[in-house]
Design an enzyme around this catalytic site. Structure first.
Site, PDB file in Angstrom:
ATOM      1  N   THR A  14     -63.551 -62.074  34.536  1.00 24.99           N
ATOM      2  CA  THR A  14     -62.402 -62.148  33.631  1.00 24.99           C
ATOM      3  C   THR A  14     -62.056 -63.619  33.427  1.00 24.99           C
ATOM      4  O   THR A  14     -62.111 -64.405  34.369  1.00 24.99           O
ATOM      5  CB  THR A  14     -61.165 -61.451  34.219  1.00 24.99           C
ATOM      6  OG1 THR A  14     -60.870 -62.062  35.462  1.00 24.99           O
ATOM      7  CG2 THR A  14     -61.394 -59.984  34.420  1.00 24.99           C
TER       8      THR A  14
ATOM      9  N   GLU B 230     -61.630 -55.259  32.711  1.00 21.36           N
ATOM     10  CA  GLU B 230     -61.471 -54.242  33.754  1.00 21.36           C
ATOM     11  C   GLU B 230     -61.585 -52.819  33.218  1.00 21.36           C
ATOM     12  O   GLU B 230     -61.650 -51.863  33.997  1.00 21.36           O
ATOM     13  CB  GLU B 230     -60.099 -54.413  34.437  1.00 21.36           C
ATOM     14  CG  GLU B 230     -59.975 -55.663  35.292  1.00 21.36           C
ATOM     15  CD  GLU B 230     -59.542 -56.904  34.516  1.00 21.36           C
ATOM     16  OE1 GLU B 230     -59.728 -56.937  33.284  1.00 21.36           O
ATOM     17  OE2 GLU B 230     -59.003 -57.829  35.142  1.00 21.36           O
TER      18      GLU B 230
ATOM     19  N   TRP C 278     -35.571 -57.584  27.103  1.00 19.36           N
ATOM     20  CA  TRP C 278     -36.878 -58.212  26.892  1.00 19.36           C
ATOM     21  C   TRP C 278     -37.112 -58.492  25.410  1.00 19.36           C
ATOM     22  O   TRP C 278     -36.880 -57.643  24.564  1.00 19.36           O
ATOM     23  CB  TRP C 278     -38.008 -57.300  27.394  1.00 19.36           C
ATOM     24  CG  TRP C 278     -38.107 -57.240  28.881  1.00 19.36           C
ATOM     25  CD1 TRP C 278     -37.269 -57.813  29.782  1.00 19.36           C
ATOM     26  CD2 TRP C 278     -39.112 -56.562  29.633  1.00 19.36           C
ATOM     27  NE1 TRP C 278     -37.694 -57.535  31.051  1.00 19.36           N
ATOM     28  CE2 TRP C 278     -38.812 -56.770  31.002  1.00 19.36           C
ATOM     29  CE3 TRP C 278     -40.243 -55.806  29.291  1.00 19.36           C
ATOM     30  CZ2 TRP C 278     -39.596 -56.240  32.020  1.00 19.36           C
ATOM     31  CZ3 TRP C 278     -41.022 -55.274  30.299  1.00 19.36           C
ATOM     32  CH2 TRP C 278     -40.698 -55.504  31.659  1.00 19.36           C
TER      33      TRP C 278
HETATM   34  P1  AMP Z   1     -60.189 -59.829  28.681  1.00 21.92           P
HETATM   35  O1  AMP Z   1     -60.373 -59.104  29.952  1.00 21.92           O
HETATM   36  O2  AMP Z   1     -60.480 -61.289  28.790  1.00 21.92           O
HETATM   37  O3  AMP Z   1     -60.918 -59.179  27.567  1.00 21.92           O
HETATM   38  O4  AMP Z   1     -58.635 -59.781  28.301  1.00 21.92           O
HETATM   39  C1  AMP Z   1     -57.940 -58.565  28.262  1.00 21.92           C
HETATM   40  C2  AMP Z   1     -56.562 -58.783  27.711  1.00 21.92           C
HETATM   41  O5  AMP Z   1     -56.614 -59.123  26.328  1.00 21.92           O
HETATM   42  C3  AMP Z   1     -55.679 -57.551  27.751  1.00 21.92           C
HETATM   43  O6  AMP Z   1     -55.122 -57.339  29.013  1.00 21.92           O
HETATM   44  C4  AMP Z   1     -54.646 -57.877  26.693  1.00 21.92           C
HETATM   45  O7  AMP Z   1     -53.628 -58.728  27.195  1.00 21.92           O
HETATM   46  C5  AMP Z   1     -55.446 -58.636  25.666  1.00 21.92           C
HETATM   47  N1  AMP Z   1     -55.828 -57.738  24.577  1.00 21.92           N
HETATM   48  C6  AMP Z   1     -56.964 -57.045  24.439  1.00 21.92           C
HETATM   49  N2  AMP Z   1     -56.963 -56.333  23.301  1.00 21.92           N
HETATM   50  C7  AMP Z   1     -55.773 -56.573  22.694  1.00 21.92           C
HETATM   51  C8  AMP Z   1     -55.151 -56.130  21.477  1.00 21.92           C
HETATM   52  N3  AMP Z   1     -55.774 -55.314  20.632  1.00 21.92           N
HETATM   53  N4  AMP Z   1     -53.921 -56.595  21.204  1.00 21.92           N
HETATM   54  C9  AMP Z   1     -53.288 -57.441  22.032  1.00 21.92           C
HETATM   55  N5  AMP Z   1     -53.826 -57.902  23.171  1.00 21.92           N
HETATM   56  C10 AMP Z   1     -55.053 -57.471  23.508  1.00 21.92           C
END
Ligand code: AMP
Length: 543
Positions: A184, A332, A446
């Site tokens: 990640t 994840e 919030w």
């Molecule tokens: P990663 O593991 O680097 O792909 O990041 C995952 C994170 O990206 C998630 O926990 C969200 O905070 C953000 N994320 C993924 N898809 C979206 C979406 N469609 N809209 C807003 N945030 C997103």
């Protein structure tokens, strides 16, 4: 009573076997780092993956060993997907956009035994290799004519596979074995590895191919604009083999013009990417007079990784007639968690109302359970208004990080806390309102930084926006809006605030607006709000 069904294991090798048997001539088209376009097929990909698998075994790669890649979307990278996992080793795709120190940390943490890299990263490899103690072999993903000198001693991919034939029966082993590893990006702390299994990967693929999933099928020509190093390209290489979809790989070129030309030439009707990719694609269209838009046949565009601004969804629809499938997920969750398909009852709604639904992050797909909870872990109502910590569980959701980093990550009922804050409406659509650490706590309530950002980017003069919460003597925190203006646009602060006041509650209005030239992003394109909070630590509101 034990059932009497065959216990054939769900293995990644079965995907490429199926594709090569039933869709042998379906094309895999790849732009390469050498600047050529290679047209291959599932038959050839299987054949070369088997040669590569034999080469890996000859190098001493054993089941469970990690094989790293530092590479773009090319046919060779896709061959690695099937070859490495096919022999029971673990494909570790490293994000080359990370800082070199992070790459070094990740390769060492994963203990990669062999590292495959694209020639564009030869200089990086040259610098890093003295620090990569576990890597026994470096392989440049090219032929001997293009072997880069800067990388030091390494083999050429084409020589490595050319030394083997393709006579191989894939080994059989339990489907719960590890197949791939992605770290990640994490905005703070060291990256953590998510270790996928053959089983989780195949179950996830079935979802991508289902009608209420991504509807992937053999009639699709897929422009893969999400990198193979970004959560297994959202599972699409596997799912495409499962259904026999054509795959079009852009190599290192993800800019608007390159993607436009490739999509047009290869009749791509389906694509996936983060919002930044689509911003670039649409910018190219808008800034290039005389483009023949009828050459673009995109029907479905999946956007995920960050919130898709409404303006992108609208433009994809109005300019190209493409429907946006807004998806939420994370490393994840393999990553598909929710997908923004409309329900039958939405089909007759006016288009603007449909777009409002598409701008949410979609609904849970079968296999993914979702809930929101308060600070005490109590479940909250799915009423579309109450927001809480988003939790998830399911067979393709992680149970822990590689080597136990981060400790226990599931609660006693098996829920994984995503770190996202969301509300879920009565129909099950989720709307992400924040990352839990980015949420703005004002006077006990919030404020959603994402909602404010989305409202701000709807202003025609705003290119990008970020909202952060800063300490406030009376309200605890108040929002500060940071804006990158579009070229030649000169909006005043008040104009932006007036625009927002029609769109958000009055007490949400930012206490100030600052115009900036750039905003910091992570290697996967997410805003780095911790950096912004640091940068604006001493900012004081006039109010
Ligand atoms: P990663 O593991 O680097 O792909 O990041 C995952 C994170 O990206 C998630 O926990 C969200 O905070 C953000 N994320 C993924 N898809 C979206 C979406 N469609 N809209 C807003 N945030 C997103």
């Amino acid at each position: 009573m034990r059932a009497l069904m065959q216990e054939r294991q769900l293995l990644i090798s079965s995907l490429i076997e199926h594709a090569a048997t039933y869709h042998p001539d379906t094309e895999i088209v790849s732009r390469t780092c050498e600047g050529t376009t290679v047209r291959s097929s599932y038959r050839e990909i299987r054949s070369r993956a088997k040669q590569l698998a034999k080469a890996l075994v000859a190098m001493g790669v054993k089941p469970g060993d990690r094989v790293g890649t530092l590479a773009w979307n090319t046919h060779r990278h896709m061959e690695l997907y099937f070859a490495v996992s096919g022999i029971g080793a673990v494909l570790h795709t490293v994000n080359p956009r990370l800082f070199p120190e992070q790459i070094e940390y990740i390769v060492n943490h994963a203990e990669d035994k062999v590292l495959f890299f694209d020639i564009t990263f030869a200089g990086l490899i040259g610098k890093l290799r003295p620090h990569l103690g576990t890597v026994e072999r470096f392989v440049a993903m090219t032929d001997s004519a293009h072997l880069p000198a800067e990388a030091g001693d390494c083999a050429a991919y084409e020589d490595v596979i050319g030394a083997q034939d393709d006579q191989l029966d894939w080994p059989q082993f339990p489907e719960t074995e590890a197949s791939s590893l992605c770290y990640t990006s994490g905005t703070t702390g060291n990256p953590k590895g998510v270790l996928y299994s053959h089983r989780s990967t195949l179950l996830h693929s079935f979802t991508a191919c289902s009608t209420d999933g991504l509807k992937l099928s053999s009639r699709d020509s897929v422009l893969l604009a999400v990198p193979l190093f970004h959560v297994n390209a959202w599972g699409i290489p596997y799912a495409s083999a499962m259904c026999g979809a054509k795959v079009v790989l852009p190599g290192p070129w993800l800019d608007g013009k390159s993607l436009f030309e490739l999509a047009a030439e290869e009749n791509c009707n389906f694509s996936l990417g983060v919002p930044t990719v689509w911003l670039g694609f649409l910018k190219y269209i808008e800034e290039t007079p005389g483009l023949d838009l009828s050459r673009i046949k995109l029907e479905r565009v999946v956007i995920g990784g960050s919130a898709a601004p409404r303006a992108i969804i609208e433009k994809l629809h109005h300019l190209l007639g493409a429907e946006t499938l807004h998806a939420w997920g994370m490393s994840e969750t393999s990553p598909l968690g929710t997908i923004g398909n409309l329900l039958p009852k939405h089909r007759d709604l006016p288009i603007e109302e449909q777009i409002t639904i598409r701008a949410k992050q979609g609904r849970a797909i079968y296999g993914v359970e979702l809930r929101i909870t308060n600070e005490d872990g109590q479940p909250l109502a799915h009423d579309g208004e109450t927001s809480g910590d988003l939790k998830v569980r399911g067979p393709w959701v992680t149970a822990g990080y590689f080597k136990g980093e981060g400790g226990e990550v599931l609660d006693e009922d098996g829920w994984f806390a995503t770190g996202d804050v969301a509300c879920i409406d009565r129909e099950g659509y989720i709307r992400l309102t924040d990352r839990s650490k980015d949420v703005i706590k004002s006077g006990g309530e919030w404020i959603s930084s994402i909602d404010l950002e989305n409202a701000a980017v709807a202003h025609p003069a705003v290119q990008e926006a970020a909202v952060i919460g800063l300490p406030h003597p009376k309200w605890q925190e108040r929002p500060l809006l940071l804006v990158i203006r579009k070229p030649q646009a000169e909006p005043e602060k008040q104009e932006i605030l007036d625009f927002l006041s029609d769109r958000v509650a009055k007490w949400w209005l930012p206490d100030d607006v600052v115009f900036v030239d750039e905003l910091p992003h992570t290697a996967t394109g997410k805003l780095q709000k911790n950096k912004l909070r640091e940068q604006f630590r001493d900012f004081t509101f006039n109010t």
